[in-house]
Design a protein around this motif. Sequence first.
Motif, PDB file in Angstrom:
ATOM      1  N   ASP A  63       0.887  -1.163   0.000  1.00  9.51           N
ATOM      2  CA  ASP A  63       0.000   0.000   0.000  1.00  9.51           C
ATOM      3  C   ASP A  63       0.922   1.209   0.000  1.00  9.51           C
ATOM      4  O   ASP A  63       1.568   1.495   1.012  1.00  9.51           O
ATOM      5  N   PRO A  64       1.030   1.911  -1.113  1.00 13.17           N
ATOM      6  CA  PRO A  64       2.042   2.969  -1.210  1.00 13.17           C
ATOM      7  C   PRO A  64       1.807   4.111  -0.240  1.00 13.17           C
ATOM      8  O   PRO A  64       0.683   4.581  -0.064  1.00 13.17           O
ATOM      9  N   GLU A  65       2.878   4.526   0.411  1.00 16.16           N
ATOM     10  CA  GLU A  65       2.863   5.724   1.238  1.00 16.16           C
ATOM     11  C   GLU A  65       3.625   6.788   0.473  1.00 16.16           C
ATOM     12  O   GLU A  65       4.824   6.658   0.231  1.00 16.16           O
ATOM     13  N   LEU A  66       2.930   7.811   0.077  1.00 23.79           N
ATOM     14  CA  LEU A  66       3.529   8.833  -0.765  1.00 23.79           C
ATOM     15  C   LEU A  66       4.072   9.952   0.107  1.00 23.79           C
ATOM     16  O   LEU A  66       3.310  10.691   0.732  1.00 23.79           O
ATOM     17  N   PRO A  67       5.396  10.098   0.194  1.00 21.72           N
ATOM     18  CA  PRO A  67       5.992  11.086   1.093  1.00 21.72           C
ATOM     19  C   PRO A  67       5.823  12.506   0.597  1.00 21.72           C
ATOM     20  O   PRO A  67       5.597  12.755  -0.587  1.00 21.72           O
ATOM     21  N   ASP A  68       5.925  13.442   1.545  1.00 23.56           N
ATOM     22  CA  ASP A  68       5.929  14.847   1.169  1.00 23.56           C
ATOM     23  C   ASP A  68       7.162  15.112   0.323  1.00 23.56           C
ATOM     24  O   ASP A  68       8.223  14.529   0.540  1.00 23.56           O
ATOM     25  N   GLY A  69       7.037  16.023  -0.634  1.00 18.89           N
ATOM     26  CA  GLY A  69       8.178  16.368  -1.480  1.00 18.89           C
ATOM     27  C   GLY A  69       8.502  17.835  -1.349  1.00 18.89           C
ATOM     28  O   GLY A  69       7.629  18.674  -1.157  1.00 18.89           O
ATOM     29  N   PRO A 109      -6.937   7.512  -8.311  1.00 20.55           N
ATOM     30  CA  PRO A 109      -7.885   6.516  -7.807  1.00 20.55           C
ATOM     31  C   PRO A 109      -7.802   6.375  -6.290  1.00 20.55           C
ATOM     32  O   PRO A 109      -6.732   6.522  -5.695  1.00 20.55           O
ATOM     33  N   ALA A 110      -8.927   6.079  -5.670  1.00 19.60           N
ATOM     34  CA  ALA A 110      -8.975   5.964  -4.211  1.00 19.60           C
ATOM     35  C   ALA A 110      -8.218   4.750  -3.704  1.00 19.60           C
ATOM     36  O   ALA A 110      -7.779   4.725  -2.555  1.00 19.60           O
ATOM     37  N   ARG A 111      -8.057   3.747  -4.543  1.00 19.39           N
ATOM     38  CA  ARG A 111      -7.390   2.512  -4.124  1.00 19.39           C
ATOM     39  C   ARG A 111      -6.169   2.279  -5.000  1.00 19.39           C
ATOM     40  O   ARG A 111      -6.294   2.182  -6.221  1.00 19.39           O
ATOM     41  N   VAL A 112      -5.018   2.160  -4.366  1.00 17.71           N
ATOM     42  CA  VAL A 112      -3.765   1.944  -5.094  1.00 17.71           C
ATOM     43  C   VAL A 112      -3.008   0.808  -4.422  1.00 17.71           C
ATOM     44  O   VAL A 112      -2.766   0.843  -3.211  1.00 17.71           O
ATOM     45  N   ARG A 113      -2.657  -0.211  -5.185  1.00 17.09           N
ATOM     46  CA  ARG A 113      -1.857  -1.321  -4.679  1.00 17.09           C
ATOM     47  C   ARG A 113      -0.704  -1.576  -5.653  1.00 17.09           C
ATOM     48  O   ARG A 113      -0.835  -1.339  -6.857  1.00 17.09           O
ATOM     49  N   ILE A 114       0.396  -2.071  -5.119  1.00 14.37           N
ATOM     50  CA  ILE A 114       1.542  -2.421  -5.953  1.00 14.37           C
ATOM     51  C   ILE A 114       1.901  -3.875  -5.676  1.00 14.37           C
ATOM     52  O   ILE A 114       2.183  -4.243  -4.529  1.00 14.37           O
ATOM     53  N   VAL A 115       1.859  -4.702  -6.712  1.00 10.13           N
ATOM     54  CA  VAL A 115       2.293  -6.090  -6.597  1.00 10.13           C
ATOM     55  C   VAL A 115       3.748  -6.138  -7.046  1.00 10.13           C
ATOM     56  O   VAL A 115       4.053  -5.885  -8.215  1.00 10.13           O
ATOM     57  N   CYS A 116       4.641  -6.435  -6.106  1.00 12.58           N
ATOM     58  CA  CYS A 116       6.084  -6.437  -6.385  1.00 12.58           C
ATOM     59  C   CYS A 116       6.623  -7.861  -6.418  1.00 12.58           C
ATOM     60  O   CYS A 116       6.156  -8.723  -5.675  1.00 12.58           O
ATOM     61  N   CYS A 117       7.607  -8.059  -7.254  1.00 14.14           N
ATOM     62  CA  CYS A 117       8.325  -9.330  -7.288  1.00 14.14           C
ATOM     63  C   CYS A 117       9.804  -9.048  -7.057  1.00 14.14           C
ATOM     64  O   CYS A 117      10.373  -8.138  -7.674  1.00 14.14           O
ATOM     65  N   VAL A 131       4.813   9.024 -10.499  1.00 10.45           N
ATOM     66  CA  VAL A 131       3.628   8.925 -11.354  1.00 10.45           C
ATOM     67  C   VAL A 131       2.372   9.255 -10.556  1.00 10.45           C
ATOM     68  O   VAL A 131       1.503  10.008 -11.014  1.00 10.45           O
ATOM     69  N   LEU A 132       2.270   8.729  -9.341  1.00  8.52           N
ATOM     70  CA  LEU A 132       1.097   8.984  -8.509  1.00  8.52           C
ATOM     71  C   LEU A 132       1.006  10.455  -8.118  1.00  8.52           C
ATOM     72  O   LEU A 132      -0.078  11.046  -8.103  1.00  8.52           O
ATOM     73  N   ARG A 133       2.136  11.055  -7.819  1.00  6.89           N
ATOM     74  CA  ARG A 133       2.124  12.470  -7.446  1.00  6.89           C
ATOM     75  C   ARG A 133       1.704  13.338  -8.628  1.00  6.89           C
ATOM     76  O   ARG A 133       0.929  14.287  -8.482  1.00  6.89           O
ATOM     77  N   LEU A 134       2.207  13.011  -9.816  1.00  8.84           N
ATOM     78  CA  LEU A 134       1.824  13.780 -10.999  1.00  8.84           C
ATOM     79  C   LEU A 134       0.339  13.596 -11.293  1.00  8.84           C
ATOM     80  O   LEU A 134      -0.362  14.558 -11.630  1.00  8.84           O
ATOM     81  N   ALA A 135      -0.156  12.362 -11.150  1.00  2.00           N
ATOM     82  CA  ALA A 135      -1.579  12.111 -11.390  1.00  2.00           C
ATOM     83  C   ALA A 135      -2.435  12.960 -10.460  1.00  2.00           C
ATOM     84  O   ALA A 135      -3.454  13.522 -10.867  1.00  2.00           O
ATOM     85  N   ARG A 136      -2.006  13.071  -9.207  1.00  2.00           N
ATOM     86  CA  ARG A 136      -2.737  13.893  -8.242  1.00  2.00           C
ATOM     87  C   ARG A 136      -2.734  15.356  -8.672  1.00  2.00           C
ATOM     88  O   ARG A 136      -3.759  16.046  -8.598  1.00  2.00           O
ATOM     89  N   GLN A 137      -1.593  15.838  -9.128  1.00  2.00           N
ATOM     90  CA  GLN A 137      -1.499  17.234  -9.549  1.00  2.00           C
ATOM     91  C   GLN A 137      -2.322  17.503 -10.802  1.00  2.00           C
ATOM     92  O   GLN A 137      -2.827  18.608 -10.997  1.00  2.00           O
ATOM     93  N   LEU A 138      -2.480  16.485 -11.642  1.00  2.00           N
ATOM     94  CA  LEU A 138      -3.300  16.643 -12.841  1.00  2.00           C
ATOM     95  C   LEU A 138      -4.786  16.695 -12.503  1.00  2.00           C
ATOM     96  O   LEU A 138      -5.595  17.116 -13.325  1.00  2.00           O
ATOM     97  N   GLY A 139      -5.135  16.242 -11.291  1.00  2.00           N
ATOM     98  CA  GLY A 139      -6.524  16.394 -10.873  1.00  2.00           C
ATOM     99  C   GLY A 139      -7.223  15.155 -10.371  1.00  2.00           C
ATOM    100  O   GLY A 139      -8.267  15.243  -9.738  1.00  2.00           O
ATOM    101  N   ARG A 140      -6.668  13.963 -10.623  1.00  2.00           N
ATOM    102  CA  ARG A 140      -7.386  12.763 -10.203  1.00  2.00           C
ATOM    103  C   ARG A 140      -6.412  11.648  -9.867  1.00  2.00           C
ATOM    104  O   ARG A 140      -5.433  11.426 -10.563  1.00  2.00           O
TER     105      ARG A 140
END
Length: 275
Positions: A182-188, A216-224, A205-214
């Motif tokens: 569950d990504p924790e997006l730090p202050d920049g 998603p409420a749910r974000v998960r990252i499947v890592c290998c 990418v998530l920070r830019l998406a937020r700045q563009l205006g939207r």
Amino acid sequence: MTGFWTRMAGRGPAEVVIAGVPVGPGSRVRLRPRAQADVFDLVLDGRVAVVESVEQDDEGAFHLAVTLDDDPGRDLGEARLPGHRFFYSCEEIEPLGEQDGRPAPARVLVAGIGNVFLGDDGFGVEVARHLAGQAGVPGMEVVDFGIRGMDLAYALQRDYAGVVFVDAAPRGLAPGTLTVLDPELPDGAEAQASVETHGMDPVRVLRLARQLGRLPARVRIVCCEPASVEEEPFELSAPVRAMVGEAAGLVKSLVMEMIAESATPDARDPAPTVR
């Protein structure tokens, strides 16, 4: 020029039939801009609109002039003023019919990311390809974004209920180990997020998406956990390749959870905070 618009205003039938449903002035529709739409259209994707008129261009193609159902300035669109009136082809319109404005079915984006020329870094891309060849979960959209971070940020402007990133990420575990984050997006410190045209950093990418205006409420990252991210060989290592199918199943489970959560307003997660 005035004569051109006067001529255009008089063209077009009273209604057109889209997916078997008659659509004309007053019809409520959902906007579905085509895949190559511009950024402004992406923001309007999934919005409910009201058809004002059906118009036909000089080449015989039909276009629907619409105003947004929830636009406070909708009367300006009805007066044919720019900024509140939009044109879409019939292929970009979804008739609401009997649904008449109910929320659209939830959609979840699965984004396969990584560089296929760096060994195990191409894990997310391989999982996306695997999912594309299987029967999908209703509402799941799978896209191989590779290293196109900017494209992914803009894609997140669509009305997705959630997004699942699939990527390779070293976490000090045994090669092939799967982890759900569950990504924790730090202050920049920087005021604006920047994304390389040919680079992929999920947090940026998530920070830019937020700045563009939207976002998603749910974000998960499947890592290998990768065994190697060297330029050669141009293929996944054995322990990582062995986990592609299992990762695909895990992604499907996460997508189904997100869609179920989106149907229950009280269970919705808050969108990740990006400053």
